[in-house]
Design an enzyme around this catalytic site. Structure first.
Site, PDB file in Angstrom:
ATOM      1  N   GLY A  78     -28.124  -5.946   9.310  1.00 28.53           N
ATOM      2  CA  GLY A  78     -29.324  -6.749   9.194  1.00 28.53           C
ATOM      3  C   GLY A  78     -28.917  -8.200   9.320  1.00 28.53           C
ATOM      4  O   GLY A  78     -27.731  -8.536   9.420  1.00 28.53           O
ATOM      5  N   GLY A  80     -27.586 -11.165   8.287  1.00 30.11           N
ATOM      6  CA  GLY A  80     -26.804 -11.521   7.115  1.00 30.11           C
ATOM      7  C   GLY A  80     -26.568 -13.000   6.940  1.00 30.11           C
ATOM      8  O   GLY A  80     -26.199 -13.444   5.844  1.00 30.11           O
ATOM      9  N   LYS A 101     -28.743 -19.308  12.539  1.00 37.04           N
ATOM     10  CA  LYS A 101     -27.386 -18.794  12.319  1.00 37.04           C
ATOM     11  C   LYS A 101     -26.722 -19.751  11.332  1.00 37.04           C
ATOM     12  O   LYS A 101     -26.664 -20.961  11.585  1.00 37.04           O
ATOM     13  CB  LYS A 101     -26.626 -18.755  13.644  1.00 37.04           C
ATOM     14  CG  LYS A 101     -25.310 -17.992  13.628  1.00 37.04           C
ATOM     15  CD  LYS A 101     -24.765 -17.882  15.047  1.00 37.04           C
ATOM     16  CE  LYS A 101     -23.513 -17.043  15.125  1.00 37.04           C
ATOM     17  NZ  LYS A 101     -23.019 -16.918  16.525  1.00 37.04           N
ATOM     18  N   ASP A 113     -20.823 -15.237   3.156  1.00 34.21           N
ATOM     19  CA  ASP A 113     -21.429 -16.404   2.515  1.00 34.21           C
ATOM     20  C   ASP A 113     -22.679 -16.904   3.237  1.00 34.21           C
ATOM     21  O   ASP A 113     -23.324 -17.846   2.782  1.00 34.21           O
ATOM     22  CB  ASP A 113     -20.416 -17.544   2.358  1.00 34.21           C
ATOM     23  CG  ASP A 113     -19.872 -18.049   3.695  1.00 34.21           C
ATOM     24  OD1 ASP A 113     -20.417 -17.693   4.760  1.00 34.21           O
ATOM     25  OD2 ASP A 113     -18.885 -18.812   3.677  1.00 34.21           O
ATOM     26  N   GLY A 114     -23.015 -16.272   4.368  1.00 29.75           N
ATOM     27  CA  GLY A 114     -24.220 -16.662   5.080  1.00 29.75           C
ATOM     28  C   GLY A 114     -24.111 -17.969   5.830  1.00 29.75           C
ATOM     29  O   GLY A 114     -25.126 -18.498   6.311  1.00 29.75           O
ATOM     30  N   ASP A 246     -26.295  -3.715  17.914  1.00 26.68           N
ATOM     31  CA  ASP A 246     -27.071  -4.704  17.165  1.00 26.68           C
ATOM     32  C   ASP A 246     -27.056  -6.067  17.850  1.00 26.68           C
ATOM     33  O   ASP A 246     -27.787  -6.979  17.429  1.00 26.68           O
ATOM     34  CB  ASP A 246     -26.562  -4.818  15.725  1.00 26.68           C
ATOM     35  CG  ASP A 246     -25.085  -5.147  15.651  1.00 26.68           C
ATOM     36  OD1 ASP A 246     -24.280  -4.308  16.098  1.00 26.68           O
ATOM     37  OD2 ASP A 246     -24.731  -6.238  15.170  1.00 26.68           O
TER      38      ASP A 246
END
Length: 456
Positions: A78, A80, A101, A113-114, A246
């Site tokens: 998904g 992230g 992003k 940590d995104g 994906d």
């Protein structure tokens, strides 16, 4: 997307960054969706602080999907470190997404940590600009804002600088989005997703047989789009590096650039990702990988469709790829087609010449643009140049712009050491000039023209 939001994704919030320094704004792309008039403060408010655009999505949505990663199925995927932030129509009526992003953690971040490194954002600017110039149907880097955080990464010197990137894309529905619905046995949602894609990513009516079901029609369209995408990578000499399901957008648009590379020499075994030990996504295996991904979409669509019409759609991938290769190859050479058999022979002769000379496609296509150098490449001898193929002054220069890894590192070095962005801005301008000289792609999205580069 609002009608699918309840099961397509999760509402999330962007990270609260300590700083927001605008580094790149793509006013050429912004003009296509009516956003070029934003001043810098408004730009940062929307694309780093994620204040909703007026009349748009009420908040960000982190999309859910599954996927095959290097051939291994992963149901824990998904968005992230990103989300869909807004949707709008471009000047041709196409639905466009603004996706992020590095915008912070989501329910799908797992142990990440995104965040996004600033170097990663710079690399994505370069990749998307060069691919667009070379006629690849690609997402575009819309905005980059430096965020003032120090990140630790195992694959680059750390601590390193951080950024949040916004991309402009024709949708973010992936093959993995369909795979998730199959895994969860959701036929009603599958029908709804198919209908959404057919409405918002329409293709020519004659791509599918008359009377085909919605599922079969969609697969015919996706196969055609991804066959063309595979050909566009090969003609560009580009290695994506991570062609997982994906990372396959059903709109046919290439996106999500991590360990990409351009070929230094024509080498089918050249890989981009240091972790691709088996060469699954090597340069010459990209068409095979993309075709395999189409097969995984067909498997997912079996939830609502019989096998026979889906197999019929998949069988078109190879022939459509060959047609796209010939069309794009002739376009980049700047010569007219001489028919399918002759075009295939031309492609083979060019590949052989590049291997023999140890050179890459950038230098090769430049040397033979408009049929130049036919004495060294007899297969060009009976080709008519396309009108205006060599009119642009770029074709009289010593060499075209290229984007090999050594230059990427050289462009990053002054940013890292002295916060000097001049070389990057100059490179983007040179790449856009290449796009002007190539004059768009027959049958594809033309390179936008008439807008200036404005960066901060």
């Amino acid at each position: 997307m609002a009608e699918l939001a309840g099961w397509l994704g999760d509402p999330v919030a962007g990270a609260d960054f300590p700083e927001t320094t605008l580094r790149f704004r793509n006013d050429r792309a912004a003009a296509e969706v009516g956003l070029a008039g934003l001043d810098d403060a408004e730009w940062v408010a929307h694309f780093a602080r994620f204040a909703p655009l007026p009349g748009n999505l009420p908040g960000p949505l982190a999309l859910r999907y599954h996927g095959h990663q290097f051939g291994v199925y992963n149901p824990e995927l998904g968005d992230g470190r990103g989300f869909t932030f807004a949707q709008m129509r471009d000047g041709r009526g196409r639905l466009m997404d603004l996706g992020t992003k590095g915008s912070g953690q989501t329910p799908w971040s797992r142990r990440g940590d995104g965040r996004l490194t600033l170097k990663g954002a710079v690399r994505e600017i370069l990749a998307t600009e060069m691919l667009e110039a070379l006629g690849v149907n690609t997402s575009r880097t819309f905005s980059v804002v430096e965020t003032g955080e120090s990140l630790w990464r195992g694959d680059e010197p750390s601590p390193t600088r951080s950024a949040v990137l916004v991309r402009l894309s024709h949708g973010h529905i992936r093959i993995g989005t369909f795979q998730r619905l199959l895994a969860l046995d959701k036929p009603d949602e599958m029908h709804a997703l198919i209908a959404y894609c057919l409405e918002n990513f329409p293709g020519p009516a004659d791509l599918a047989p008359e009377g085909a079901s919605p599922a079969a029609t969609l697969l015919h369209q996706v196969v055609a789009r991804l066959a063309d995408m595979a050909a566009s990578y090969m003609v560009a000499g580009f290695v994506h590096g991570v062609l997982n399901t994906d990372n396959m957008n059903v709109s046919g648009e290439s996106f999500d650039y991590g360990p990409w590379r351009w070929l230094p020499a024509w080498d089918a075994g050249f890989t981009a990702a240091y972790f691709d030990d088996a060469g699954r996504y090597a340069f010459g295996r990209q068409p095979e990988a993309i075709g395999w991904n189409c097969g995984q979409l067909a498997v997912a669509l079996r939830l609502v469709e019989d096998a026979a019409p889906l197999i019929a759609a998949l069988e078109r991938f190879g022939p459509l790829y060959q047609v796209a290769m010939a069309r794009r190859w002739c376009w980049r050479l700047g010569v007219a087609s001489a028919g399918a058999e002759a075009d295939a022979a031309l492609v083979a002769a060019c590949e052989s010449a590049m291997r023999a000379q140890g050179i890459g496609p950038d230098a090769f296509f430049f040397a033979h643009r408009g049929g130049r150098g036919a004495e060294a490449l007899p297969a060009l001898g009976d080709r008519a140049p396309l009108p205006g193929a060599t009119d642009h002054p770029l074709w009289n220069e010593a060499a075209p712009p290229a984007l090999l890894i050594d230059e990427v590192e050289a462009l990053w070095a002054p940013i890292a050491s002295d916060d000097d962005w001049l070389l990057l801005h100059d490179k983007v301008a040179a790449i856009r000039r290449l796009g002007e000289a190539l004059r768009g792609v027959p049958g594809g999205r033309p390179v936008a023209q008439g807008h200036s580069l404005q960066d901060n």
